[in-house]
Scaffold this active site. Sequence first.
Site, PDB file in Angstrom:
ATOM      1  N   HIS A   1       0.849  -1.195   0.000  1.00  0.00           N
ATOM      2  CA  HIS A   1       0.000   0.000   0.000  1.00  0.00           C
ATOM      3  C   HIS A   1       0.880   1.238   0.000  1.00  0.00           C
ATOM      4  CE1 HIS A   1      -3.549   2.455   0.723  1.00  0.00           C
ATOM      5  NE2 HIS A   1      -2.738   3.186   1.469  1.00  0.00           N
TER       6      HIS A   1
ATOM      7  N   ASP B   1     -14.848   3.576   7.690  1.00  0.00           N
ATOM      8  CA  ASP B   1     -13.753   4.375   7.129  1.00  0.00           C
ATOM      9  C   ASP B   1     -14.192   5.068   5.850  1.00  0.00           C
ATOM     10  OD1 ASP B   1     -10.959   5.286   6.750  1.00  0.00           O
ATOM     11  OD2 ASP B   1     -11.191   4.095   4.933  1.00  0.00           O
TER      12      ASP B   1
ATOM     13  N   ARG C   1     -13.729  13.516   6.237  1.00  0.00           N
ATOM     14  CA  ARG C   1     -12.436  14.171   6.520  1.00  0.00           C
ATOM     15  C   ARG C   1     -11.981  14.998   5.329  1.00  0.00           C
ATOM     16  NH1 ARG C   1      -8.909   9.386   7.332  1.00  0.00           N
ATOM     17  NH2 ARG C   1      -7.242  10.909   7.352  1.00  0.00           N
TER      18      ARG C   1
ATOM     19  N   SER D   1      -7.140   4.566   9.123  1.00  0.00           N
ATOM     20  CA  SER D   1      -7.905   4.453   7.880  1.00  0.00           C
ATOM     21  C   SER D   1      -7.264   3.417   6.956  1.00  0.00           C
ATOM     22  CB  SER D   1      -7.947   5.839   7.210  1.00  0.00           C
ATOM     23  OG  SER D   1      -8.393   5.754   5.883  1.00  0.00           O
TER      24      SER D   1
ATOM     25  N   LYS E   1      -8.516  -1.043   6.492  1.00  0.00           N
ATOM     26  CA  LYS E   1      -8.845  -1.684   5.214  1.00  0.00           C
ATOM     27  C   LYS E   1      -7.894  -2.842   4.931  1.00  0.00           C
ATOM     28  CE  LYS E   1      -8.828   2.468   3.587  1.00  0.00           C
ATOM     29  NZ  LYS E   1      -8.924   3.802   3.024  1.00  0.00           N
TER      30      LYS E   1
HETATM   31  N1  URA Z   1      -5.451   6.833   2.354  1.00  0.00           N
HETATM   32  C1  URA Z   1      -6.446   6.305   3.095  1.00  0.00           C
HETATM   33  O1  URA Z   1      -6.977   5.254   2.784  1.00  0.00           O
HETATM   34  N2  URA Z   1      -6.815   6.971   4.195  1.00  0.00           N
HETATM   35  C2  URA Z   1      -6.257   8.135   4.591  1.00  0.00           C
HETATM   36  O2  URA Z   1      -6.637   8.666   5.598  1.00  0.00           O
HETATM   37  C3  URA Z   1      -5.233   8.671   3.798  1.00  0.00           C
HETATM   38  C4  URA Z   1      -4.844   7.993   2.684  1.00  0.00           C
END
Ligand code: URA
Length: 432
Positions: A91, A170, A177, A192, A196
Site C-alpha cells: 500500500h 472508514d 475528513r 484508515s 482496510k
Molecule cells: N489513504 C487512506 O486510505 N486513508 C487516509 O486517511 C489517507 C490515505
Amino acid sequence: MTEPFDAVDVIRTKRDGAALSPAQISWVLDAYTRGAVAEEQMSALAMAIFLRGMDREETAGWTRAMIDSGERMDFSGLVRSGARSATADKHSTGGVGDKTTLPLAPLVALHGVAVPQLSGRGLGHTGGTLDKLESIPGWRAELSTEEMMAQLRDVGAVICAAGAGLAPADRRLYALRDVTGTVESIPLIASSIMSKKIAEGTRSLVLDVKVGSGAFMKDLASARELARTMVDLGTGAGVRTTALLTDMSTPLGLAVGNAVEVQESVEVLAGGGPADLVELTVALAQEMLAASGIRDADPAQDLRDGRAMDVWRAMVTAQGGDPDAPLPRARESETVLAEADGVLTGLDAYRVGLASWRLGAGRARRGDPVQAGAGVLLHAKPGDAVLAGRPLLTLLTDEPARFARAREALEGAVVIGPGPAPVHPVVLETVR
Ligand code: URA
C-alpha cells in the site's frame, strides 16, 4: 434503542485533551455507521482528534472498530498449484507518478505469492491505480469476491476495487475528513489505511510511505511516525508489516497521468523504464517476497528478462482488458521549455501532480470522470543537464482550455541552477 454514550460527551472528552475509552471508540464508530451519530458530530470529533491526537491504544481501538464495522476477507484457504498460497500486499500513501502497483503485482505473483491489491481511485493531486488501469480498453475494476478468488488462484495477482463492505465506517469517515480539513492526522490516516488492509486479510503487507512535497507527509520525522504507527497496528493484528519511506519530492518515473503511466509500467515489465521506478519496484518486491519467506528471488533480473509480462497480460485479460489494444492518447499537447542552460535541481512533485490533475487526469469530486490520455511527460529529472529552449515537460489533455491553469500550477515547479542537484535516494529508510 438506548445509546450507552452521548456523542457530545465523547466530543468533549477529546476536545478537552483526554483519551477516549475503548468503549467510547467502538460505540461512536458503530453509532456513526448506523446513523445514530450525525455527520456534524463526527466532523467535530474528527477535528478534536486532528488537534489533540490519539495515543497508541486509542489508535488501535479506532482501527479495530473500523474493521468491525464491516466484513473481513479470508485468503487462508487459497490454494495455487496444489499448495496453500502466501498472500502479500503493498500500500502506498499516495504520490505523483506512483504506478509501482502495476509492475509489482505480476512481479511478485511470478514467485507463487498471491497478490490481492485492493486499490482506489485518485482524489486531488495524487493519481489512483484504478483510474490508470481503466485506460486499458475493456478493463474492469469491480469484481465479486468469487471472481477475485478465482483470479488469485489462476493468475496469482488481482488489482481491483475494494468492495463497499470492507471497513464501511472508514469509507464514510474518509469522505467526511476530505471536506472538513481533517485528512492530515497521523492516527486518522494510520487507522484508515490499516483498517482496510487488516480487513482485507492479507498475511503480509509492505507500506510505501511517501515523503516530500507530493505526499501527505512533507518531512521525514512525520513520515517515520506514520510508518511506525502503521507497522505497529499491522503487527499487532497478526499481519507481517514493514514500511519503506520513499522520496516524493519529485514525481516517480517520467510519466504522470493515467494511460501514460500504464505505458511506462509496461516498459518496466519489458525490461526498460526509468531507473527510479525500477529501483522502487524491485525494493518493494524484495520486501514482499521476503515477508513470504522467499529470499533467493532476483526481481531486478526478472524485470530485465521481461519474465513478469505474461502474468501482467493474464491479469489484464482476466479483467476484460486487451493488453494489446493501443492505449488512449490525448488529443492536444503543449510543451514547456527550459528557460536556461544548467542543471535541473528541482522538479516539484506536488506542482506536477496538480498540473496533471488540472489537465484532466484527476477528479475534483468523487464520481467525476477522468481523461485517460491526460497528464504530464517529463523529459528531464533532477540532476540532468538541460539546455534553454529544449522541451522539459509535455502537457497532455483533450481540452486545450485546460493548458493555462496547468501552466499556472507549474509556476515555481522547475528549478534550474549551476548544479549539482541535491541527492534524494529513492528509498530513504525502512521501518520494521
Ligand atoms: N489513504 C487512506 O486510505 N486513508 C487516509 O486517511 C489517507 C490515505
